[in-house]
Design a protein around this motif. Structure first.
Motif, mmCIF file in Angstrom:
data_model
loop_
_atom_site.group_PDB
_atom_site.id
_atom_site.type_symbol
_atom_site.label_atom_id
_atom_site.label_comp_id
_atom_site.label_asym_id
_atom_site.label_seq_id
_atom_site.Cartn_x
_atom_site.Cartn_y
_atom_site.Cartn_z
ATOM 1 N N UNK A 357 0.849 -1.200 0.000
ATOM 2 C CA UNK A 357 0.000 0.000 0.000
ATOM 3 C C UNK A 357 0.877 1.239 0.000
ATOM 4 N N UNK A 358 0.529 2.185 -0.853
ATOM 5 C CA UNK A 358 1.333 3.403 -0.959
ATOM 6 C C UNK A 358 0.483 4.659 -0.796
ATOM 7 N N UNK A 359 1.134 5.696 -0.291
ATOM 8 C CA UNK A 359 0.523 7.024 -0.288
ATOM 9 C C UNK A 359 1.234 7.855 -1.340
ATOM 10 N N UNK A 360 0.438 8.445 -2.236
ATOM 11 C CA UNK A 360 0.998 9.384 -3.215
ATOM 12 C C UNK A 360 1.463 10.608 -2.456
ATOM 13 N N UNK A 361 2.722 10.903 -2.569
ATOM 14 C CA UNK A 361 3.275 11.854 -1.622
ATOM 15 C C UNK A 361 3.400 13.273 -2.167
ATOM 16 N N UNK A 362 3.442 13.427 -3.464
ATOM 17 C CA UNK A 362 3.672 14.761 -4.039
ATOM 18 C C UNK A 362 2.736 15.829 -3.495
ATOM 19 N N UNK A 399 5.555 3.830 1.234
ATOM 20 C CA UNK A 399 5.011 2.501 1.506
ATOM 21 C C UNK A 399 4.544 2.457 2.959
ATOM 22 N N UNK A 400 3.234 2.414 3.131
ATOM 23 C CA UNK A 400 2.685 2.481 4.491
ATOM 24 C C UNK A 400 2.300 1.114 5.041
ATOM 25 N N UNK A 401 2.505 0.045 4.265
ATOM 26 C CA UNK A 401 2.089 -1.276 4.765
ATOM 27 C C UNK A 401 3.268 -2.070 5.314
ATOM 28 N N UNK A 402 3.021 -2.712 6.430
ATOM 29 C CA UNK A 402 4.039 -3.564 7.045
ATOM 30 C C UNK A 402 3.414 -4.927 7.281
ATOM 31 N N UNK A 403 4.190 -5.961 7.033
ATOM 32 C CA UNK A 403 3.647 -7.308 7.183
ATOM 33 C C UNK A 403 3.910 -7.817 8.597
ATOM 34 N N UNK A 404 3.464 -7.023 9.552
ATOM 35 C CA UNK A 404 3.616 -7.445 10.941
ATOM 36 C C UNK A 404 2.249 -7.417 11.615
ATOM 37 N N UNK A 405 2.209 -7.913 12.819
ATOM 38 C CA UNK A 405 0.944 -8.057 13.534
ATOM 39 C C UNK A 405 0.669 -6.847 14.423
#
Length: 759
Positions: A357-362, A399-405
């Motif tokens: 998942x990404x945030x458009x940062x511009x 990238x705002x997603x992390x594959x952690x719990x």
RNA sequence: GAGUCUAUAGCUCAGUUGGUUAGAGCGCUUCAUUGACAUUGAAGAGGUCAGAGGUUCGAGUCCUCUUAGACUCACCA
């Protein structure tokens, strides 16, 4: 009175402050209007990791306490808002180390169970953390304490995600990411440490040409060879194919301007799924993507059978051996280059394609750059303005997603029936690990069983999802919906901290709390400069995006604490000084004073036992000066004691000390306004010890009672000036004086900042 | 590769827009002190402010270069 100051009563003083309400500012009924007149002062505490016992870095909150105490004494409604952070990956990493000691790992638990375990682990430490901050005398408003996983805070963060999504600023994509196969998650660029690694450059024969590479193992995933179109040597090969050794597959030769003719052989192997540059090149030239290493770090079925199920370094050795045996290894040169490592566990990062998942940062960055350029946000020291804007101008999508719990799950739901290619990992009812695509598992396991034992899922990049939690799929009406298992980057949450803690309501800003109306934007953000990008930058972007206003007017950045030799404190070096041990031994004031004494703005804070001892002596000096004054006064009838100075009878010594006092009032005020804490504390130290004690008090010994008004004036004023730095001793002495002579009835913390003495 | 910062006493560091004999803490030397304080006081030794050049009436402070080091950022094989 005791001959020496005893710091053991600090906690009683702290309670006196807290019970007096001095920490808790009152917000008027019409906060928006009152704000202009009241000029409230607010600082949001950089929230410490709730799992983390205090270290010297936390003791640097002293700077904020100095600011807050000073502005409170100036009469401004003052808020210092404390908090605690669940700290995503940091905490999970620490917790997993604990598990490892018990011979367990995260794979032994479903995510619900794991989450609960970490929750309990953090709860234990959170209270300790708060207790420690009180020990250090921090005048925080505990009635406004917040924890990052409180429901309203999380709700607000999820609402922000939804808003970003509806504004078209959130998207999923399968790009190359920085993936740590040990931690099992992707990271943002900021979380990757680049280290120089001494390695080799391998020259491998690919049919008619030779490529040079630092990662021979990735050749199994090559889908092209690239050369510079201007390179005469290879010009004729562009557009043709060659045979990839070991894999025996035809791959194209492409021409690309980015290839340096001078470097290596001028021909580069292209591995789109495991190299950032190659990924871009593959997108440009429409090449095939072959991912050969999986999320567990091992090679998969996309490589010839003999290389499967192995870690990169194992594959590397086999590939090198096999190529050598085939006579395809032309030469090997020594070569050192930069390799990304996981900032958390220190292992090499595997660049890998994965849906994230990404945030458009511009759009978020632009106003944040403007805010700095137009000084809506001021930086101190000023050089960080450039650091900040340069970074912001080169920022990439986040990238705002992390594959952690450990953290709030991204609020997106997939329909399993519409997306049968979702890969699921879960513990079945017998606690056995099951892993596979939904289309293959459907029928064998109920959705309920999958959900209960769920560890993680990976949805294809083009999977349909909703950002609302619905009962059934809007398309096929199936009720087999499952929430994304990726959690938010912890900075996504803490980036909204000033907003969430002050009660800003993302979904409906008109419902924001009076605190928000009164205290936002906050006055100062004081923090270590190593989280300038992680946190300060994100807070600025979120603040401007959600409210149109900056989250703080000034960013005050400072550096780390080092030992006497200037070395960073770390457990491995064994030079860690525990602030709580110091307060036990020497008193909190001595620690606080030694932290700021003689420190230049933004330079390292040097802490040594010598220095702390010296400041303990200073604290004791104040104690004894007050003891002298009290002894002198004890000879008098209390009713005759007065602070009024008889101007006609002043001696040169009197005038001298009053002049010096006025100077120190002016310089301390100026130094505090300009964040020169080191200078302020040093000047006060010199003034009190030399000018007041060594000179004036010595002089007073020969004169006696006539000096009492001057002694009291200088002492009282000094206590006020020193109070932000060393609150305990100053309050203690102030209370003693009051108890004895009843000249005022107030707490020093709530007294007013001194003005120049007229005489 | 780009950028930022640092170099001052034996050690750790201050020195706010350039202005008289360059400061502190610790350490060191000598002396004093039973009455605020030995967690003390007085006196003292110790620095060509990394090197070179420049601007200026005047440079630790501003500019250039050199040397040594620290840090941040960065998809080059």
């Amino acid at each position: 009175m005791d001959k020496a100051y005893n710091s053991s009563q600090e906690s009683e003083i702290y309670e006196l402050w807290q019970n007096s309400g001095a920490f808790t500012p009152i917000v008027p009924k019409n906060p928006k209007q009152a704000k202009l007149k009241d000029n409230p002062y607010s600082i949001i505490l950089p929230l410490p990791n709730a799992n983390d016992p205090m270290h010297m870095g936390h003791a640097l909150f002293t700077i904020q306490d100095i600011l807050v105490r000073y502005h409170r004494m100036l009469g401004q409604p003052t808020l210092w808002l404390p908090g605690g952070d669940h700290a995503g990956i940091e905490t999970q990493f620490v917790f997993e180390k604990r598990l490892a000691k018990e011979g367990k790992s995260r794979f032994d638990f479903d995510r619900q169970t794991l989450y609960k375990m970490i929750w309990d682990f953090v709860e234990e430490n959170r209270k300790l953390n708060q207790f420690q901050m009180k020990k250090l005398g921090f005048s925080m408003d505990w009635t406004r304490y917040h924890y990052s996983l409180e429901e309203p805070i999380v709700e607000n963060v999820l609402a922000t995600f939804k808003k970003l999504y509806s504004d078209g600023l959130v998207y999923r994509d399968e790009k190359i990411v920085n993936y740590c196969t040990f931690c099992g998650t992707a990271f943002s660029n900021l979380e990757v440490d680049h280290k120089t690694v001494a390695s080799h450059l391998w020259y491998i024969k690919y049919g008619p040409l030779t490529v040079a590479t630092t990662r021979p193992e990735t050749m199994l995933g090559d889908t092209a060879v690239a050369v510079n179109p201007k390179d005469k040597r290879y010009k004729d090969l562009i557009g043709k194919t060659i045979t990839l050794p070991l894999v025996n597959k035809e791959i194209p030769v492409i021409g690309d301007d980015s290839i340096d003719i001078e470097f290596g052989t001028g021909a580069v192997k292209v591995t789109p799924s495991h190299s950032l540059e190659d990924y871009d090149m593959a997108k440009k030239h429409n090449l095939e993507f072959v991912r050969i290493f999986d999320y567990d770090g091992k090679s998969n079925n996309n490589v010839p059978e003999k290389y499967r199920g192995l870690f990169p370094n194992q594959v590397r050795q086999m590939v090198i051996d096999d190529l050598t045996a085939l006579g395809l290894m032309e030469k090997i040169e020594d070569y050192s280059h930069e390799v990304g490592h996981c900032y958390r566990c220190g292992r090499p990062i595997e660049p890998i394609t994965a849906p994230q998942w990404y945030v458009k940062i511009d759009k978020l960055a632009k106003p944040a750059i403007e805010a700095a350029k137009t000084s809506q946000i001021k930086f101190f020291p000023t050089r960080f303005k450039k650091t900040y804007t340069t970074w912001m101008e080169n920022i990439r999508d986040w990238n705002i997603s992390r594959q952690i719990v450990w953290g709030p799950r991204i609020p997106a739901w997939y329909c399993l029936d519409c997306n049968p290619d979702i890969k699921l990992n879960f513990l079945d009812k017998n606690k056995e690990v099951v892993s596979g695509f939904y289309k293959d598992l459907k029928g064998k396991y109920s959705v309920e069983e999958i959900k209960n034992g769920l560890q993680s899922l990976v949805a294809p990049v083009d999977a349909d999802f909703t950002v609302d939690h619905l009962d059934h799929c809007p398309k096929c009406k199936s009720t087999s919906l499952i929430q994304e298992t990726d959690t938010f980057d912890t900075w996504f949450l803490s980036g909204q901290w000033p907003l969430s803690t002050l009660g800003f309501n993302t979904a409906n800003s008109s419902k924001s709390s009076p605190d928000f109306d009164y205290f936002y934007p906050t006055t100062v953000m004081d923090t270590l400069w190593d989280i300038l990008f992680f946190w300060v930058a994100r807070m600025t972007m979120f603040g401007l995006y959600l409210t149109g206003n900056v989250p703080f007017k000034t960013v005050h950045l400072h550096s780390k604490v080092t030992d006497a030799k200037g070395q960073k404190m770390s457990k491995s070096k064994g030079n860690v000084v525990n602030p709580l041990d110091v307060t036990e031994k020497y008193g909190t004031d001595a620690l606080r004073m030694s932290l700021v004494y003689g420190i230049a703005p933004a330079s390292d804070f040097v802490v040594s036992e010598d220095k702390i001892r010296a400041q303990r002596n200073f604290v004791n000096k104040i104690w004894n000066a007050s003891r002298f004054v009290e002894m002198l006064i004890d000879r008098l009838n209390p009713s005759k004691i007065s602070l009024d100075i008889d101007k006609s009878k002043l001696t040169d010594a009197d005038k001298n000390i009053l002049d010096k006092l006025n100077q120190i009032i002016i310089s301390t005020t100026k130094n505090l306004e300009t964040y020169h804490f080191g200078q302020a504390s040093e000047d006060l130290y010199q003034f009190f010890w030399k000018d007041f004690c060594d000179v004036y008090i010595e002089n007073a010994k020969d004169r006696g009672e006539e000096t009492i008004p001057i002694l009291l004036t200088v002492l009282e004023t000094s206590l006020k000036l020193l109070h932000p730095f060393i609150p305990f001793i100053t309050e203690t002495v102030y209370q003693n004086l009051q108890g004895k002579f009843n000249f005022k009835k107030e707490l020093l913390i709530s007294s007013s900042w001194p003005n120049e003495i007229k005489y």
